[in-house]
Design an enzyme around this catalytic site. Structure first.
Site, PDB file in Angstrom:
ATOM      1  N   ASP A 177       7.480   3.756   2.675  1.00 12.72           N
ATOM      2  CA  ASP A 177       7.762   4.888   3.560  1.00 12.72           C
ATOM      3  C   ASP A 177       9.275   4.910   3.816  1.00 12.72           C
ATOM      4  OD1 ASP A 177       7.572   6.893   5.411  1.00 12.72           O
ATOM      5  OD2 ASP A 177       6.067   5.951   6.652  1.00 12.72           O
ATOM      6  N   ASP A 237       0.833  -1.210   0.000  1.00 18.56           N
ATOM      7  CA  ASP A 237       0.000   0.000   0.000  1.00 18.56           C
ATOM      8  C   ASP A 237       0.863   1.254   0.000  1.00 18.56           C
ATOM      9  OD1 ASP A 237       0.727  -1.025   2.483  1.00 18.56           O
ATOM     10  OD2 ASP A 237      -0.752   0.141   3.560  1.00 18.56           O
ATOM     11  N   PHE A 257       0.606  11.749   6.832  1.00 17.00           N
ATOM     12  CA  PHE A 257       0.182  10.475   7.412  1.00 17.00           C
ATOM     13  C   PHE A 257      -1.182  10.164   6.816  1.00 17.00           C
ATOM     14  CE2 PHE A 257      -1.564   7.377  10.210  1.00 17.00           C
ATOM     15  CZ  PHE A 257      -0.465   6.637  10.622  1.00 17.00           C
TER      16      PHE A 257
HETATM   17  C1  PRP Z   1       2.913  -0.238   6.489  1.00 15.58           C
HETATM   18  C2  PRP Z   1       2.734  -0.536   5.019  1.00 15.58           C
HETATM   19  C3  PRP Z   1       4.036  -1.139   4.613  1.00 15.58           C
HETATM   20  C4  PRP Z   1       5.033  -0.496   5.564  1.00 15.58           C
HETATM   21  C5  PRP Z   1       5.838   0.516   4.828  1.00 15.58           C
HETATM   22  O1  PRP Z   1       2.617  -1.384   7.220  1.00 15.58           O
HETATM   23  O2  PRP Z   1       1.679  -1.428   4.795  1.00 15.58           O
HETATM   24  O3  PRP Z   1       4.055  -2.529   4.753  1.00 15.58           O
HETATM   25  O4  PRP Z   1       4.271   0.112   6.603  1.00 15.58           O
HETATM   26  O5  PRP Z   1       6.630   1.252   5.691  1.00 15.58           O
HETATM   27  P1  PRP Z   1       8.199   1.304   5.617  1.00 15.58           P
HETATM   28  O6  PRP Z   1       8.576   1.634   4.189  1.00 15.58           O
HETATM   29  O7  PRP Z   1       8.520   2.422   6.569  1.00 15.58           O
HETATM   30  O8  PRP Z   1       8.762   0.006   6.076  1.00 15.58           O
HETATM   31  P2  PRP Z   1       2.260  -1.365   8.779  1.00 15.58           P
HETATM   32  O9  PRP Z   1       3.464  -1.766   9.568  1.00 15.58           O
HETATM   33  O10 PRP Z   1       1.621  -0.066   9.119  1.00 15.58           O
HETATM   34  O11 PRP Z   1       1.229  -2.540   8.924  1.00 15.58           O
HETATM   35  P3  PRP Z   1      -0.244  -2.680   8.267  1.00 15.58           P
HETATM   36  O12 PRP Z   1      -0.053  -2.820   6.783  1.00 15.58           O
HETATM   37  O13 PRP Z   1      -0.801  -3.900   8.900  1.00 15.58           O
HETATM   38  O14 PRP Z   1      -1.022  -1.436   8.623  1.00 15.58           O
END
Ligand code: PRP
Length: 181
Positions: free
Chosen positions: A106, A103, A155
Protein backbone atom coordinates in the site's frame (compact mmCIF):
# COMPACT_ATOMS: atom_id res chain seq x y z
CA UNK A 1 -19.85 -21.17 -3.40
CA UNK A 2 -22.41 -18.87 -1.85
CA UNK A 3 -21.42 -15.70 0.00
CA UNK A 4 -21.22 -16.33 3.76
CA UNK A 5 -23.73 -14.24 5.78
CA UNK A 6 -20.98 -12.25 7.50
CA UNK A 7 -19.81 -11.01 4.10
CA UNK A 8 -23.16 -9.69 2.91
CA UNK A 9 -22.82 -6.23 1.38
CA UNK A 10 -19.23 -6.65 0.23
CA UNK A 11 -18.40 -6.23 -3.43
CA UNK A 12 -16.48 -9.09 -5.04
CA UNK A 13 -13.14 -8.06 -6.53
CA UNK A 14 -11.36 -11.40 -7.09
CA UNK A 15 -13.01 -14.78 -6.62
CA UNK A 16 -11.14 -17.62 -4.98
CA UNK A 17 -10.92 -19.28 -8.41
CA UNK A 18 -9.24 -16.19 -9.89
CA UNK A 19 -6.88 -15.99 -6.91
CA UNK A 20 -5.98 -19.69 -7.19
CA UNK A 21 -5.18 -19.32 -10.90
CA UNK A 22 -2.96 -16.29 -10.28
CA UNK A 23 -1.18 -17.88 -7.30
CA UNK A 24 -0.44 -20.95 -9.45
CA UNK A 25 1.25 -18.71 -12.04
CA UNK A 26 3.24 -16.89 -9.35
CA UNK A 27 4.35 -20.23 -7.89
CA UNK A 28 5.49 -21.40 -11.33
CA UNK A 29 7.47 -18.17 -11.84
CA UNK A 30 9.24 -18.49 -8.50
CA UNK A 31 9.97 -22.19 -9.09
CA UNK A 32 11.43 -21.37 -12.49
CA UNK A 33 13.60 -18.58 -11.08
CA UNK A 34 15.04 -20.68 -8.25
CA UNK A 35 15.19 -24.03 -10.05
CA UNK A 36 16.86 -26.44 -7.61
CA UNK A 37 17.60 -23.94 -4.88
CA UNK A 38 15.55 -23.99 -1.69
CA UNK A 39 13.72 -20.82 -0.68
CA UNK A 40 12.59 -19.44 2.63
CA UNK A 41 9.10 -17.98 2.53
CA UNK A 42 8.95 -15.16 5.03
CA UNK A 43 5.34 -14.30 5.70
CA UNK A 44 4.24 -10.98 7.11
CA UNK A 45 1.57 -11.58 9.76
CA UNK A 46 -1.21 -11.59 9.83
CA UNK A 47 -2.55 -10.72 6.41
CA UNK A 48 -0.15 -12.86 4.34
CA UNK A 49 -0.81 -16.14 6.17
CA UNK A 50 -3.37 -17.50 3.69
CA UNK A 51 -1.50 -16.32 0.61
CA UNK A 52 1.72 -17.91 1.91
CA UNK A 53 0.03 -21.24 2.56
CA UNK A 54 -1.36 -21.37 -0.99
CA UNK A 55 1.82 -20.02 -2.63
CA UNK A 56 3.94 -22.61 -0.80
CA UNK A 57 1.87 -25.41 -2.30
CA UNK A 58 2.21 -23.91 -5.78
CA UNK A 59 6.01 -24.21 -5.62
CA UNK A 60 8.01 -27.10 -7.02
CA UNK A 61 11.17 -26.01 -5.15
CA UNK A 62 11.78 -26.82 -1.51
CA UNK A 63 10.42 -24.15 0.81
CA UNK A 64 10.76 -23.49 4.51
CA UNK A 65 8.72 -20.91 6.43
CA UNK A 66 9.25 -18.14 8.90
CA UNK A 67 6.99 -15.28 9.94
CA UNK A 68 7.42 -11.68 10.95
CA UNK A 69 4.77 -9.80 12.83
CA UNK A 70 4.27 -6.23 11.73
CA UNK A 71 1.48 -3.82 12.34
CA UNK A 72 0.95 -0.40 10.85
CA UNK A 73 -2.83 -0.14 10.80
CA UNK A 74 -3.94 -1.05 14.31
CA UNK A 75 -7.70 -1.36 14.37
CA UNK A 76 -8.32 1.43 11.90
CA UNK A 77 -8.53 1.43 8.13
CA UNK A 78 -5.73 3.90 7.44
CA UNK A 79 -2.01 3.38 7.87
CA UNK A 80 -0.72 5.08 11.00
CA UNK A 81 2.51 5.65 9.09
CA UNK A 82 4.39 3.91 11.87
CA UNK A 83 5.58 0.34 11.42
CA UNK A 84 5.80 -1.77 14.55
CA UNK A 85 7.51 -5.18 14.85
CA UNK A 86 5.27 -7.52 16.84
CA UNK A 87 7.14 -10.78 16.11
CA UNK A 88 10.80 -11.14 15.17
CA UNK A 89 12.39 -13.86 13.03
CA UNK A 90 12.88 -17.29 14.58
CA UNK A 91 16.21 -17.83 12.81
CA UNK A 92 18.80 -15.85 10.90
CA UNK A 93 18.25 -15.36 7.19
CA UNK A 94 21.98 -15.45 6.48
CA UNK A 95 22.84 -17.17 3.19
CA UNK A 96 19.22 -18.01 2.38
CA UNK A 97 17.04 -17.23 -0.60
CA UNK A 98 14.39 -15.20 1.16
CA UNK A 99 11.05 -14.47 -0.44
CA UNK A 100 9.16 -11.90 1.57
CA UNK A 101 5.47 -12.71 1.22
CA UNK A 102 2.98 -9.85 1.57
CA UNK A 103 -0.75 -9.76 1.03
CA UNK A 104 -0.78 -6.12 -0.05
CA UNK A 105 1.61 -3.28 -0.86
CA UNK A 106 0.00 0.00 0.00
CA UNK A 107 2.09 2.97 1.21
CA UNK A 108 5.28 0.88 0.94
CA UNK A 109 6.30 1.76 4.51
CA UNK A 110 6.07 -1.81 5.81
CA UNK A 111 8.06 -3.28 2.95
CA UNK A 112 10.84 -0.70 3.15
CA UNK A 113 11.11 -1.26 6.90
CA UNK A 114 11.27 -5.03 6.42
CA UNK A 115 13.76 -4.89 3.57
CA UNK A 116 16.21 -3.06 5.84
CA UNK A 117 15.60 -5.50 8.67
CA UNK A 118 16.13 -8.57 6.48
CA UNK A 119 19.11 -7.15 4.59
CA UNK A 120 20.91 -6.81 7.92
CA UNK A 121 20.76 -10.63 8.13
CA UNK A 122 22.76 -10.91 4.88
CA UNK A 123 20.50 -13.27 2.93
CA UNK A 124 21.83 -14.85 -0.26
CA UNK A 125 18.98 -13.17 -2.11
CA UNK A 126 15.85 -11.24 -1.24
CA UNK A 127 12.75 -11.11 -3.39
CA UNK A 128 9.29 -9.81 -2.75
CA UNK A 129 6.03 -11.58 -3.57
CA UNK A 130 2.89 -9.51 -3.08
CA UNK A 131 -0.57 -10.73 -3.93
CA UNK A 132 -1.96 -7.21 -4.34
CA UNK A 133 -0.29 -3.96 -5.27
CA UNK A 134 -2.06 -0.62 -4.72
CA UNK A 135 0.40 1.84 -6.29
CA UNK A 136 -1.89 4.87 -5.94
CA UNK A 137 -1.22 4.95 -2.18
CA UNK A 138 2.58 4.88 -2.28
CA UNK A 139 4.46 7.07 0.17
CA UNK A 140 7.81 5.34 -0.36
CA UNK A 141 8.85 3.66 -3.61
CA UNK A 142 8.92 -0.14 -3.49
CA UNK A 143 9.30 -2.84 -6.07
CA UNK A 144 7.84 -6.33 -5.84
CA UNK A 145 9.37 -9.07 -7.96
CA UNK A 146 6.15 -11.09 -8.12
CA UNK A 147 2.76 -9.37 -8.08
CA UNK A 148 -0.61 -11.09 -8.22
CA UNK A 149 -2.93 -8.22 -9.08
CA UNK A 150 -2.53 -4.45 -9.31
CA UNK A 151 -5.60 -2.75 -7.89
CA UNK A 152 -7.10 0.71 -7.69
CA UNK A 153 -7.58 2.62 -4.48
CA UNK A 154 -10.02 0.14 -2.88
CA UNK A 155 -10.10 -0.97 0.72
CA UNK A 156 -10.03 -4.75 0.37
CA UNK A 157 -10.75 -7.58 2.77
CA UNK A 158 -10.77 -11.37 2.64
CA UNK A 159 -8.17 -14.03 1.80
CA UNK A 160 -6.26 -13.02 4.94
CA UNK A 161 -6.97 -9.30 4.83
CA UNK A 162 -9.06 -7.62 7.49
CA UNK A 163 -10.89 -4.60 8.73
CA UNK A 164 -10.47 -4.49 12.53
CA UNK A 165 -9.75 -8.28 12.41
CA UNK A 166 -12.95 -9.14 10.50
CA UNK A 167 -13.27 -10.89 7.13
CA UNK A 168 -9.84 -12.62 7.11
CA UNK A 169 -11.40 -16.04 6.49
CA UNK A 170 -13.39 -14.96 3.46
CA UNK A 171 -12.15 -17.08 0.51
CA UNK A 172 -12.56 -14.23 -2.00
CA UNK A 173 -11.09 -10.73 -2.05
CA UNK A 174 -13.83 -8.11 -1.68
CA UNK A 175 -14.16 -4.35 -1.57
CA UNK A 176 -15.37 -2.88 1.69
CA UNK A 177 -17.30 0.32 1.13
CA UNK A 178 -16.56 3.33 3.38
CA UNK A 179 -19.96 3.09 5.14
CA UNK A 180 -19.19 -0.50 6.24
CA UNK A 181 -15.86 0.29 7.90
C1 PRP B 1 -1.05 -4.64 5.98
C2 PRP B 1 -0.43 -5.62 5.00
C3 PRP B 1 0.98 -5.16 4.87
C4 PRP B 1 0.88 -3.66 5.12
C5 PRP B 1 1.05 -2.93 3.84
O1 PRP B 1 -0.78 -5.07 7.27
O2 PRP B 1 -0.49 -6.93 5.49
O3 PRP B 1 1.83 -5.76 5.80
O4 PRP B 1 -0.40 -3.43 5.69
O5 PRP B 1 0.79 -1.58 3.99
P1 PRP B 1 1.83 -0.45 3.70
O6 PRP B 1 2.40 -0.69 2.32
O7 PRP B 1 0.98 0.79 3.76
O8 PRP B 1 2.87 -0.45 4.76
P2 PRP B 1 -1.61 -4.57 8.55
O9 PRP B 1 -0.84 -3.51 9.26
O10 PRP B 1 -3.00 -4.25 8.13
O11 PRP B 1 -1.60 -5.83 9.49
P3 PRP B 1 -2.26 -7.29 9.23
O12 PRP B 1 -1.49 -7.93 8.11
O13 PRP B 1 -2.08 -7.99 10.53
O14 PRP B 1 -3.71 -7.08 8.88
Amino acid sequence: MSVPPFATGLQLLFSHEQIAARVAVMGAEISRDFRDEPVLLLGVLKGAAIFLSDLARALTVEASFDFLGVSSYGKGTKSSGEVRLTKDLDESMQGKNVILVEDILDTGLTLNYLKKLISAHQPRSLRIAALLDKPSHRVQPVHADYVGFTIEDFFVVGYGMDCAERYRNLPDICILSPEMR
